[in-house]
Design an enzyme around this catalytic site. Sequence first.
Site, PDB file in Angstrom:
ATOM      1  N   TYR A  84      14.868 -35.227 -78.457  1.00 29.23           N
ATOM      2  CA  TYR A  84      15.015 -34.166 -79.460  1.00 29.23           C
ATOM      3  C   TYR A  84      13.805 -34.059 -80.377  1.00 29.23           C
ATOM      4  O   TYR A  84      13.319 -35.051 -80.923  1.00 29.23           O
ATOM      5  CB  TYR A  84      16.268 -34.397 -80.320  1.00 29.23           C
ATOM      6  CG  TYR A  84      16.230 -33.619 -81.621  1.00 29.23           C
ATOM      7  CD1 TYR A  84      16.184 -32.223 -81.600  1.00 29.23           C
ATOM      8  CD2 TYR A  84      16.194 -34.261 -82.864  1.00 29.23           C
ATOM      9  CE1 TYR A  84      16.094 -31.487 -82.787  1.00 29.23           C
ATOM     10  CE2 TYR A  84      16.107 -33.536 -84.048  1.00 29.23           C
ATOM     11  CZ  TYR A  84      16.058 -32.152 -84.000  1.00 29.23           C
ATOM     12  OH  TYR A  84      15.968 -31.432 -85.144  1.00 29.23           O
ATOM     13  N   LYS A 119      22.216 -32.616 -82.047  1.00 29.78           N
ATOM     14  CA  LYS A 119      23.372 -32.547 -81.140  1.00 29.78           C
ATOM     15  C   LYS A 119      22.984 -31.526 -80.080  1.00 29.78           C
ATOM     16  O   LYS A 119      23.111 -30.307 -80.287  1.00 29.78           O
ATOM     17  CB  LYS A 119      24.609 -32.048 -81.885  1.00 29.78           C
ATOM     18  CG  LYS A 119      25.340 -33.118 -82.654  1.00 29.78           C
ATOM     19  CD  LYS A 119      26.612 -32.505 -83.226  1.00 29.78           C
ATOM     20  CE  LYS A 119      27.115 -33.299 -84.394  1.00 29.78           C
ATOM     21  NZ  LYS A 119      27.947 -32.503 -85.303  1.00 29.78           N
ATOM     22  N   CYS A 130      10.376 -20.175 -51.154  1.00 33.87           N
ATOM     23  CA  CYS A 130      10.926 -19.883 -52.481  1.00 33.87           C
ATOM     24  C   CYS A 130       9.959 -19.047 -53.317  1.00 33.87           C
ATOM     25  O   CYS A 130      10.362 -18.409 -54.282  1.00 33.87           O
ATOM     26  CB  CYS A 130      11.236 -21.183 -53.216  1.00 33.87           C
ATOM     27  SG  CYS A 130      12.244 -22.294 -52.228  1.00 33.87           S
TER      28      CYS A 130
HETATM   29  P1  FAD Z   1      13.217 -23.275 -43.071  1.00 28.88           P
HETATM   30  O1  FAD Z   1      12.418 -23.600 -44.252  1.00 28.88           O
HETATM   31  O2  FAD Z   1      13.738 -21.893 -42.940  1.00 28.88           O
HETATM   32  O3  FAD Z   1      12.336 -23.584 -41.787  1.00 28.88           O
HETATM   33  C1  FAD Z   1      12.827 -23.383 -40.508  1.00 28.88           C
HETATM   34  C2  FAD Z   1      11.651 -23.136 -39.565  1.00 28.88           C
HETATM   35  O4  FAD Z   1      12.093 -23.384 -38.257  1.00 28.88           O
HETATM   36  C3  FAD Z   1      11.167 -21.702 -39.583  1.00 28.88           C
HETATM   37  O5  FAD Z   1       9.778 -21.649 -39.851  1.00 28.88           O
HETATM   38  C4  FAD Z   1      11.471 -21.191 -38.177  1.00 28.88           C
HETATM   39  O6  FAD Z   1      10.484 -20.312 -37.701  1.00 28.88           O
HETATM   40  C5  FAD Z   1      11.496 -22.470 -37.380  1.00 28.88           C
HETATM   41  N1  FAD Z   1      12.318 -22.400 -36.166  1.00 28.88           N
HETATM   42  C6  FAD Z   1      13.626 -22.061 -36.079  1.00 28.88           C
HETATM   43  N2  FAD Z   1      14.044 -22.176 -34.801  1.00 28.88           N
HETATM   44  C7  FAD Z   1      12.993 -22.594 -34.089  1.00 28.88           C
HETATM   45  C8  FAD Z   1      12.809 -22.872 -32.710  1.00 28.88           C
HETATM   46  N3  FAD Z   1      13.806 -22.792 -31.811  1.00 28.88           N
HETATM   47  N4  FAD Z   1      11.592 -23.240 -32.297  1.00 28.88           N
HETATM   48  C9  FAD Z   1      10.571 -23.366 -33.170  1.00 28.88           C
HETATM   49  N5  FAD Z   1      10.697 -23.114 -34.479  1.00 28.88           N
HETATM   50  C10 FAD Z   1      11.888 -22.727 -34.932  1.00 28.88           C
HETATM   51  N6  FAD Z   1      15.891 -22.643 -52.175  1.00 28.88           N
HETATM   52  C11 FAD Z   1      15.903 -23.218 -53.383  1.00 28.88           C
HETATM   53  O7  FAD Z   1      16.406 -24.334 -53.526  1.00 28.88           O
HETATM   54  N7  FAD Z   1      15.365 -22.582 -54.480  1.00 28.88           N
HETATM   55  C12 FAD Z   1      14.788 -21.358 -54.368  1.00 28.88           C
HETATM   56  O8  FAD Z   1      14.279 -20.808 -55.359  1.00 28.88           O
HETATM   57  C13 FAD Z   1      14.768 -20.724 -53.112  1.00 28.88           C
HETATM   58  N8  FAD Z   1      14.227 -19.492 -52.965  1.00 28.88           N
HETATM   59  C14 FAD Z   1      14.181 -18.925 -51.726  1.00 28.88           C
HETATM   60  C15 FAD Z   1      13.627 -17.652 -51.581  1.00 28.88           C
HETATM   61  C16 FAD Z   1      13.571 -17.055 -50.346  1.00 28.88           C
HETATM   62  C17 FAD Z   1      12.994 -15.679 -50.211  1.00 28.88           C
HETATM   63  C18 FAD Z   1      14.073 -17.737 -49.193  1.00 28.88           C
HETATM   64  C19 FAD Z   1      14.005 -17.104 -47.840  1.00 28.88           C
HETATM   65  C20 FAD Z   1      14.647 -18.987 -49.332  1.00 28.88           C
HETATM   66  C21 FAD Z   1      14.710 -19.588 -50.586  1.00 28.88           C
HETATM   67  N9  FAD Z   1      15.295 -20.854 -50.765  1.00 28.88           N
HETATM   68  C22 FAD Z   1      15.331 -21.419 -52.008  1.00 28.88           C
HETATM   69  C23 FAD Z   1      15.914 -21.562 -49.630  1.00 28.88           C
HETATM   70  C24 FAD Z   1      14.976 -22.585 -49.046  1.00 28.88           C
HETATM   71  O9  FAD Z   1      13.754 -21.984 -48.772  1.00 28.88           O
HETATM   72  C25 FAD Z   1      15.609 -23.151 -47.792  1.00 28.88           C
HETATM   73  O10 FAD Z   1      16.806 -23.783 -48.163  1.00 28.88           O
HETATM   74  C26 FAD Z   1      14.716 -24.144 -47.080  1.00 28.88           C
HETATM   75  O11 FAD Z   1      13.497 -23.580 -46.731  1.00 28.88           O
HETATM   76  C27 FAD Z   1      15.417 -24.651 -45.802  1.00 28.88           C
HETATM   77  O12 FAD Z   1      14.574 -25.481 -45.108  1.00 28.88           O
HETATM   78  P2  FAD Z   1      14.755 -25.662 -43.537  1.00 28.88           P
HETATM   79  O13 FAD Z   1      13.712 -26.640 -43.109  1.00 28.88           O
HETATM   80  O14 FAD Z   1      16.160 -25.935 -43.237  1.00 28.88           O
HETATM   81  O15 FAD Z   1      14.462 -24.233 -42.906  1.00 28.88           O
END
Ligand code: FAD
Length: 554
Positions: free
Chosen positions: A435, A443, A45
């Site tokens: 507040y 309000k 993020c």
């Molecule tokens: P991820 O955090 O994406 O992690 C998944 C990991 O799994 C990755 O590192 C990947 O390399 C690894 N992986 C995948 N497949 C494999 C495999 N087969 N073997 C080994 N490793 C693997 N959300 C918010 O709520 N607020 C925000 O402000 C916000 N800003 C964001 C800004 C950006 C630029 C981005 C890209 C996302 C943002 N998000 C935000 C979304 C948030 O980051 C994601 O919802 C969150 O990171 C999801 O978590 P996750 O664990 O599902 O996946």
Amino acid sequence: MRKRRILIVGGVAGGASCAARARRLSETAEIIMFDRGDYVSFANCGLPYYVGNVIKKEESLLMATPELFRRRFEIEVRLQTDVLTIDRENNRIQVKDLGSGETYHESYDALVLSPGASPIKPQMPGIDLPGIFSLRTIPDSRHIKAWITRNQAKHAVIVGGGYIGLEMTENLLKLGLAVTIVEMQPQVMPLLDPEMAAPVQGELVKHKVVLRLNETVVGFSGNGDHSITVKLNSGLTEVTDLVILSIGVRPEIQLARDAGLKIGQRGGIRVDEHMRTSDEKIWAVGDAVEVKDVITGQMGVIPLAGPANRQGRIAADVIMGRDAKFRGVQGTSVVGIIDLVAAFTGPSEKTLRQAGLWDEPARYEKIYLHPADHAGYYPGSTPISLKLIFDKNDGRIISAQAVGREGVEKRIDVISMAIQQNATVFDLEEAELCYAPQFGSAKDPVNLAGMIAANVLRGDAHIAHWSELDKDRIFLLDVRDPSEYKKGCVEGAVNIPLNDLRPRMAEIPKDQPVWSYCLVGQRSYYAARALSQYGYEIKSLSGGYITYLSNSDD
Ligand code: FAD
């Protein structure tokens, strides 16, 4: 005794929170986390702000290191390690060390998938040209920064006006680049209703961002130097120094699908409320899974960090024998756009209509208001535009959207929690909130939203909406002061200021419906209250002239 083995695929939001929670619940389990990337537990993020130099050091993006996981939690982290397959029959995974190329197996008692989602990269001519980027990882942001510096970039095209596109816009503006946003929908921030996205667009235009709405990119071509020509479906072309693709993400389901785990209709891994997949030894969390929208009841993929973290924790709890359940999501989000903040919780009107829920039959009502974020007499107050959607039958709060400069996310967070507690607009009316003049009003905007909606439900306020205005049928009454009226009004409106209403009542026809408006909807409500007691059939236009301007293209 053999240690229980928990293997976790993906070491960022969902995976890392699952691993740490699992350790807190069990000192004896063996926990190994695999990630194919270079980092574990990094702040995706924060990436746009690292590109924009707001976050100066790359290390600041690292919430934890493999070393910290090892020493503090005795969790083993294997980076640069791709999990290739799941052998469900033998409860093991096949992994590849991307450094050495070696592949091997690891067996599990419980497997957690948190592989996230990958940025959508549509197949079109020139898509692989250098200078076209997506943003998901730290290396992605590093490459974008290096490209900008190396090519002394002056201009960028952002494809997709969702929150990552807007955050990148803000940060590229900070670096001094000019920005064009190409968005296929008629508005940016497609999760907001169009009239709530209008101020966001106004803010972008004010900062000279070029908005190409209702446009799609059909291809790219290189120009011999570093620059890229972006081709749009309208035939327009734009030469730019770099392109950011931010048109959404797709759940990473390859591993799960290949293993025969159930995939839902919305393209995410199917899990139950305990985050368990169709295999009882495998859990999945985060961007890769489908979750239930608590309002619409529909399944969807909601890529947000908060749910991913909570789901990781729930999966760990369940693996450790607790009866933890994920409640579902309502998509509570916030985005900063230069000096503006937009936040929302629950489905937009557009989403409800698309899902066929709005008119089933005439189920929901909406109100608009534009209160100050804090007491007007204390310096520096600014308006918040707020839209509240609620159930007409029982007053249950369905969703809210807000745009403003200060205090926006605080109001949405309060309403978000109210929705989770099945609260009604009557509860918002009564909510006791903190507040002092520099922070709010006696309000609070949240109270006001509740009061206005409750007035509607009690029949004290009869409201109308600009989208329903039929000027041939309605007598449109502008009750603002003449000075306000002269600066801008709705065509055909008759101006009788609220303070002159009673002596000039004879000018208002009784044989025609009357709709009154003012700047935000407060004075027109007073007018409607008064006139209705003299026998007029009168409604007040919700949100007043400010909402009118957001609805129109003026
Ligand atoms: P991820 O955090 O994406 O992690 C998944 C990991 O799994 C990755 O590192 C990947 O390399 C690894 N992986 C995948 N497949 C494999 C495999 N087969 N073997 C080994 N490793 C693997 N959300 C918010 O709520 N607020 C925000 O402000 C916000 N800003 C964001 C800004 C950006 C630029 C981005 C890209 C996302 C943002 N998000 C935000 C979304 C948030 O980051 C994601 O919802 C969150 O990171 C999801 O978590 P996750 O664990 O599902 O996946």
